[in-house]
Design a protein around this motif. Structure first.
Motif, mmCIF file in Angstrom:
data_model
loop_
_atom_site.group_PDB
_atom_site.id
_atom_site.type_symbol
_atom_site.label_atom_id
_atom_site.label_comp_id
_atom_site.label_asym_id
_atom_site.label_seq_id
_atom_site.Cartn_x
_atom_site.Cartn_y
_atom_site.Cartn_z
ATOM 1 N N MET A 9 0.783 -1.159 -0.030
ATOM 2 C CA MET A 9 -0.056 -0.217 -0.068
ATOM 3 C C MET A 9 0.818 1.291 0.089
ATOM 4 O O MET A 9 0.675 2.201 -0.565
ATOM 5 N N LEU A 10 1.975 1.173 0.873
ATOM 6 C CA LEU A 10 2.940 2.295 0.975
ATOM 7 C C LEU A 10 3.373 2.556 -0.536
ATOM 8 O O LEU A 10 3.634 3.581 -1.263
ATOM 9 N N ALA A 11 3.823 1.501 -1.300
ATOM 10 C CA ALA A 11 4.386 1.448 -2.736
ATOM 11 C C ALA A 11 3.248 1.939 -3.713
ATOM 12 O O ALA A 11 3.681 2.858 -4.531
ATOM 13 N N ALA A 12 2.141 1.826 -3.525
ATOM 14 C CA ALA A 12 0.973 2.164 -4.461
ATOM 15 C C ALA A 12 0.813 3.817 -4.040
ATOM 16 O O ALA A 12 0.467 4.529 -5.124
ATOM 17 N N LEU A 13 0.801 4.062 -3.085
ATOM 18 C CA LEU A 13 0.956 5.472 -2.500
ATOM 19 C C LEU A 13 1.823 6.319 -3.121
ATOM 20 O O LEU A 13 1.660 7.470 -3.514
ATOM 21 N N LEU A 14 3.009 5.945 -2.941
ATOM 22 C CA LEU A 14 4.318 6.697 -3.654
ATOM 23 C C LEU A 14 4.027 6.919 -4.927
ATOM 24 O O LEU A 14 4.292 7.710 -5.672
ATOM 25 N N LEU A 15 3.577 5.912 -5.733
ATOM 26 C CA LEU A 15 3.283 5.996 -7.207
ATOM 27 C C LEU A 15 2.309 6.974 -7.433
ATOM 28 O O LEU A 15 2.330 7.652 -8.234
ATOM 29 N N LEU A 16 1.223 7.072 -6.767
ATOM 30 C CA LEU A 16 0.289 8.038 -6.698
ATOM 31 C C LEU A 16 0.834 9.334 -6.414
ATOM 32 O O LEU A 16 0.279 10.287 -7.201
ATOM 33 N N CYS A 17 1.490 9.552 -5.650
ATOM 34 C CA CYS A 17 2.237 10.886 -5.460
ATOM 35 C C CYS A 17 3.129 11.229 -6.286
ATOM 36 O O CYS A 17 3.052 12.624 -6.628
ATOM 37 N N ALA A 18 3.765 10.222 -6.991
ATOM 38 C CA ALA A 18 4.785 10.730 -8.021
ATOM 39 C C ALA A 18 3.850 11.222 -9.298
ATOM 40 O O ALA A 18 4.195 12.241 -9.883
ATOM 41 N N ALA A 19 2.688 10.345 -9.473
ATOM 42 C CA ALA A 19 2.076 11.069 -10.554
ATOM 43 C C ALA A 19 1.395 12.268 -10.496
ATOM 44 O O ALA A 19 1.375 13.133 -11.450
ATOM 45 N N THR A 20 0.781 12.520 -9.125
ATOM 46 C CA THR A 20 0.478 13.895 -8.881
ATOM 47 C C THR A 20 1.508 14.889 -8.945
ATOM 48 O O THR A 20 1.183 16.119 -9.306
ATOM 49 N N SER A 21 2.580 14.462 -8.456
ATOM 50 C CA SER A 21 3.792 15.489 -8.567
ATOM 51 C C SER A 21 3.830 16.012 -10.134
ATOM 52 O O SER A 21 4.422 17.153 -10.467
ATOM 53 N N LEU A 22 4.089 14.960 -10.986
ATOM 54 C CA LEU A 22 4.152 15.323 -12.404
ATOM 55 C C LEU A 22 3.128 16.318 -12.743
ATOM 56 O O LEU A 22 3.096 17.072 -13.742
ATOM 57 N N MET A 23 1.736 16.292 -12.309
ATOM 58 C CA MET A 23 0.591 16.978 -12.896
ATOM 59 C C MET A 23 0.538 18.320 -12.085
ATOM 60 O O MET A 23 -0.267 19.125 -12.786
ATOM 61 N N ALA A 24 0.857 18.321 -10.953
ATOM 62 C CA ALA A 24 0.494 19.296 -10.169
ATOM 63 C C ALA A 24 1.442 20.616 -10.428
ATOM 64 O O ALA A 24 2.704 20.511 -10.713
ATOM 65 N N GLY A 25 0.768 21.968 -10.159
ATOM 66 C CA GLY A 25 1.631 23.113 -10.509
ATOM 67 C C GLY A 25 0.626 24.137 -10.605
ATOM 68 O O GLY A 25 -0.460 24.085 -10.791
ATOM 69 N N ALA A 26 1.214 25.409 -10.984
ATOM 70 C CA ALA A 26 0.736 26.362 -11.453
ATOM 71 C C ALA A 26 -0.421 26.261 -12.575
ATOM 72 O O ALA A 26 -1.586 26.681 -12.690
ATOM 73 N N HIS A 27 0.255 25.237 -13.573
ATOM 74 C CA HIS A 27 -0.364 24.813 -14.781
ATOM 75 C C HIS A 27 -0.732 23.194 -14.579
ATOM 76 O O HIS A 27 0.470 22.601 -14.748
ATOM 77 N N TRP A 28 -1.881 22.938 -14.329
ATOM 78 C CA TRP A 28 -2.036 21.425 -14.074
ATOM 79 C C TRP A 28 -2.248 20.839 -15.535
ATOM 80 O O TRP A 28 -2.502 21.154 -16.446
ATOM 81 N N LEU A 29 -1.537 19.609 -15.338
ATOM 82 C CA LEU A 29 -1.527 18.532 -16.728
ATOM 83 C C LEU A 29 -2.326 17.460 -16.495
ATOM 84 O O LEU A 29 -2.526 17.080 -15.183
#
Length: 330
Positions: A9-29
Motif C-alpha cells: 500500500m505504501l508503494a502504491a501511495l508513492l506511485l500515486l504521489c509521483a503521478a500527482t507531482s508530475l501533474m500538479a503546479g500553477a499549470h495542471w496537466l
C-alpha cells in the motif's frame, strides 16, 4: 492487515504521489499529457518540455531525498540508541552549509556543479571529523560520544558560517537555498551524480540490517553474539554520509524527515529493521513528495520552501506520536 500488504500500500501511495507531482503546479496537466511527455515527447510541445525539464527532475529528487533521509535517520537512531537522533546530529547539515557559503564567498559558483560537490564534501568531512573524535582512544564509538562530538562540530560550523555571512552578503544569497530547502530548479543532468550516490548508500545499508537488528538490543548483546561493533559503526556512518550528504547537497536543510519518519515506520510495520527501514524509505519519499506538492499549490504563483513544509507537517506528527507514546506508558 499483514506487513507485506502495508508495504504494498505504501508503494502504491508513492506511485500515486509521483503521478500527482508530475501533474500538479500553477499549470495542471492531465495523465495523458504525462504519458505523452514520457513516451512520445515533442521538442516543440510546451507541456512536454515542462514535464521533462522541471517536474520529472523535482519528483525524482524529492523521492531520493525523502527516502535517503528517512533511512539515514533510522540507521542513526539505531546506532546511537537515541530516538531523537537525525542526520543533522553528525554535523552533516552544518558542514554542508559552511562549505557552500565558503565557495560562494570566494566566487566559486561559476561552475554549475560546484555547490553540489561542495555541499557533499562538507557533509562528508563533518561526519568524518565527528567519527574521528568519537573514536579517539576507544575501541568503538559510544553513542554519547557521537552525539556530543556531532553537536559540538555543528555549533562550530554554524559559527563559522554566520561569520562568513556577516562578512559577505553574496554568501547569504547563495545560502538561502540550503537554509530553506528546495528541490526546484535543479536539473537532473547536473544532479544525477548525487542521485547515484544516494542509491549506493541505500544499497550499502541493506547488508547492515541484520547486524543493526542485533545492535538495537544493545551494544553488549551485539558484541556477545559476534557483531564487530567498530566495523558495523564505520559502515553505518559511511552509509549515513552517502545518504544524508547527497540529500543535503541536493535539497538543502530538509528537517523532520530523518527524525519523524522512522518513528512512524516502526509503529506501522514490524519491529524488524529489515521490514520497517524499507517502509521508512517509502514513507520518507511519500512525505517529501507530499510536502513538495503542497509547497507548489498553497501560494500560487509563488512557492513555499519544501523545508518549511516538512517542518509544518512533521512537527504536529511528532507531537502526536510523543503524546501517544506517553499515554501508552501511563
Amino acid at each position: 492487515m499483514s506487513t507485506r500488504m502495508r508495504l504494498l500500500m505504501l508503494a502504491a501511495l508513492l506511485l500515486l504521489c509521483a503521478a500527482t507531482s508530475l501533474m500538479a503546479g500553477a499549470h495542471w496537466l492531465s495523465p495523458v499529457d504525462i504519458w505523452h511527455a514520457v513516451w512520445m515527447p515533442s521538442a516543440t510541445n510546451v507541456e512536454d518540455l515542462l514535464i521533462r525539464t522541471t517536474r520529472i527532475s523535482r519528483t525524482v529528487l524529492a523521492i531520493t531525498v525523502g527516502a535517503s533521509l528517512a533511512v539515514a535517520g533510522g540507521i542513526l537512531q539505531t546506532l546511537t540508541h537515541n530516538p531523537l537522533a537525525s542526520p543533522g546530529i553528525l554535523g552533516i547539515n552544518a558542514g554542508a552549509l559552511f562549505v557552500v557559503v565558503l565557495i560562494a564567498t570566494f566566487g566559486g559558483f561559476g561552475i554549475s556543479w560546484s555547490p553540489y560537490a561542495g555541499a557533499f564534501l562538507g557533509a562528508a568531512v563533518a561526519a568524518a571529523i565527528v567519527w574521528w573524535l568519537a573514536m579517539h582512544r576507544a575501541t568503538s564509538a559510544s553513542p554519547l560520544r557521537l552525539i556530543l562530538a556531532g553537536a559540538a562540530l555543528a555549533a562550530l560550523f554554524s559559527a563559522f558560517t554566520q561569520a562568513l555571512l556577516v562578512i559577505d552578503q553574496q554568501g547569504l544569497d547563495a545560502a538561502l537555498f540550503w537554509l530553506a530547502g528546495s528541490v526546484s530548479g535543479r536539473p537532473l543532468d547536473t544532479a544525477w551524480p548525487l542521485v547515484v550516490i544516494a542509491a549506493i548508500g541505500l544499497l550499502l545499508s541493506a547488508p547492515l540490517l541484520r547486524d543493526l537488528n542485533v545492535l538495537s538490543a544493545g551494544d553488549t548483546v551485539a558484541a556477545s553474539v559476534g557483531v564487530r561493533l567498530r566495523r558495523l559503526q564505520a559502515l553505518a556512518i559511511g552509509a549515513i554520509v552517502l545518504l544524508a550528504g547527497a540529500s543535503v547537497a541536493l535539497a538543502g536543510n530538509i528537517v523532520f524527515i530523518g527524525l519523524i519518519v522512522p518513528h512512524i515506520a516502526r509503529r506501522l510495520l514490524a519491529a524488524d529493521l529489515r521490514v520497517w527501514l524499507p517502509g521508512a524509505a517509502l514513507l520518507g519519499a511519500i512525505l517529501t513528495l507530499g510536502a513538495d506538492i503542497a509547497a507548489r499549490l498553497l501560494i500560487q504563483p509563488g512557492e513555499i520552501p519544501i523545508g518549511v513544509m516538512t517542518a509544518l507537517i512533521g512537527a504536529p506528527l511528532f507531537i502526536i506520536l510523543v503524546r501517544r507514546q506517553r499515554n501508552a506508558h501511563v
